[in-house]
Design an enzyme around this catalytic site. Structure first.
Site, short mmCIF file in Angstrom:
data_model
loop_
_atom_site.label_atom_id
_atom_site.label_comp_id
_atom_site.label_asym_id
_atom_site.label_seq_id
_atom_site.Cartn_x
_atom_site.Cartn_y
_atom_site.Cartn_z
CE1 TYR A 1 54.49 -1.31 -82.93
CE2 TYR A 1 52.86 -0.64 -80.80
CZ TYR A 1 53.21 -1.53 -81.78
OH TYR A 1 52.51 -2.97 -82.05
CB SER B 1 49.20 -1.39 -81.42
OG SER B 1 49.48 -1.45 -80.06
#
Length: 342
Positions: free
Chosen positions: A225, A212
């Site tokens: 995350y 990401s």
């Protein structure tokens, strides 16, 4: 970088022109000083500015150059997390391209698995696969090996796509939440990679890990995350160094904001415990519906990582403002990036 849509090219070129104009007021004097220190004539300053501008435009706006394509025939791909989002789209995309696809689904009787099974294709096989479950991963290896057209030639690619996300401030995020997110995003990626690596090495194939933009920069309310995706980035780098000797190429995909397209963030996974955080909850609820709706840039980048003879180490399919923010936060001193964004 990926082949860019015209809007993104226009925005990046406009930004580069703006940056060049801003730097033009202060850069000449800096370069003049540097030139004098190095014994170069001051007249070369203009050429330096032009060269820097040209390199910047080429870097941010130039479409991806063709680098040769491998033959798809008799090649198989395992993709995790095919229940929804990127994984479901990837399974259909690679099946359309002619690969034999092993689609790992957490819920084999779920809607995503049923949609894939409805293709009734010998080249698209749904596999029960919870990346957190050692037994299921081992069974998936056995299933893939038994169903490869030629197991001696191995498995061409693994796409570690399975992932979850959550949000919440550090103080009010439970340790169980941190463990749960990393168990899927990081340890699941490592677990699946280790299990299938012998087959990948046999094929001199590819490992593609979905990280990401938050694997390159942190953000408030997203620490579980970010921690997991930073780990995926580090793991991918280490694996790439080790696999070079075996002819295996490792690539990382760093998507921007595709929340609305993938549904990775939903209102069901809020992790707050204090009423005065309602403002943050409202912010994150709106964030759940934000981002790019079309996932084609991600699919194209993953396809390039698997099919190109010379895949890139990293791909960054994201909107221009996120790409610029990532560059600023990863290349400029923290004192500058923190002031700009926090």
């Amino acid at each position: 970088m990926a082949a860019l849509p015209m809007l993104r090219v226009a925005v990046l070129v406009a930004f580069s022109v703006f940056l060049t104009l801003i730097l033009g007021f202060g850069l000449p004097s800096v370069l003049n000083l540097f030139a004098r220190c190095c014994g170069f004539p001051e007249a070369s300053v203009t050429e330096c500015i032009v060269l820097m501008y040209a390199l910047f435009v080429l870097y941010v706006a130039m479409p991806r150059l063709p680098r040769g394509t491998v033959k798809v025939e008799k090649k198989a791909v395992l993709i995790t997390g095919c229940d929804t989002g990127f994984g479901l789209a990837l399974a259909k995309h690679f099946h359309k391209l002619g690969f034999t696809v092993f689609a790992g689904c957490l819920f084999k009787d779920g809607e995503g698995a049923k949609e894939l099974e409805n293709f009734h294709s010998e080249k698209l096989k749904v596999v029960q696969l919870d990346v957190c479950n050692e037994e299921q991963v081992s069974q998936a290896v056995q299933f893939v090996t038994a169903n490869l057209e030629d197991s001696e030639k191995g498995l061409w690619a693994v796409v570690n796509n399975a992932g979850i996300s959550t949000f919440g401030e550090v103080e009010f995020t439970t340790m169980d939440t941190y463990k749960q997110v990393s168990e899927v995003n990081l340890w699941g990626t490592i677990r699946v990679t280790k299990a299938f690596l012998p087959l990948i090495r046999r094929a001199k194939g590819r490992v593609v890990n979905i990280a990401s933009m938050y694997g390159r920069m942190g953000n408030a309310l997203r620490s579980p995350y970010c921690v997991s995706k930073y780990g995926v980035e580090a793991f991918s780098d280490c694996l790439r160094y080790e696999m070079k000797a075996w002819g295996v190429k490792v690539s990382v995909i760093e998507p921007g904001n595709f929340i609305v397209a993938t549904g990775i963030l939903t209102r069901d996974i809020e992790d707050y415990g204090k009423a005065h955080f309602e403002q943050y909850m409202a912010l994150m609820r709106s964030y759940c519906g934000s981002g790019q709706r079309e996932i084609d840039p991600v699919l194209d980048d993953i396809a390039d990582a698997i099919m190109s003879k010379r895949p890139y180490t990293r791909y960054s399919p994201m909107e221009p403002h996120w790409w610029i923010r990532m560059q600023i936060m990863t290349h400029l001193p923290a004192v500058i990036s923190d002031r700009l964004y926090f």
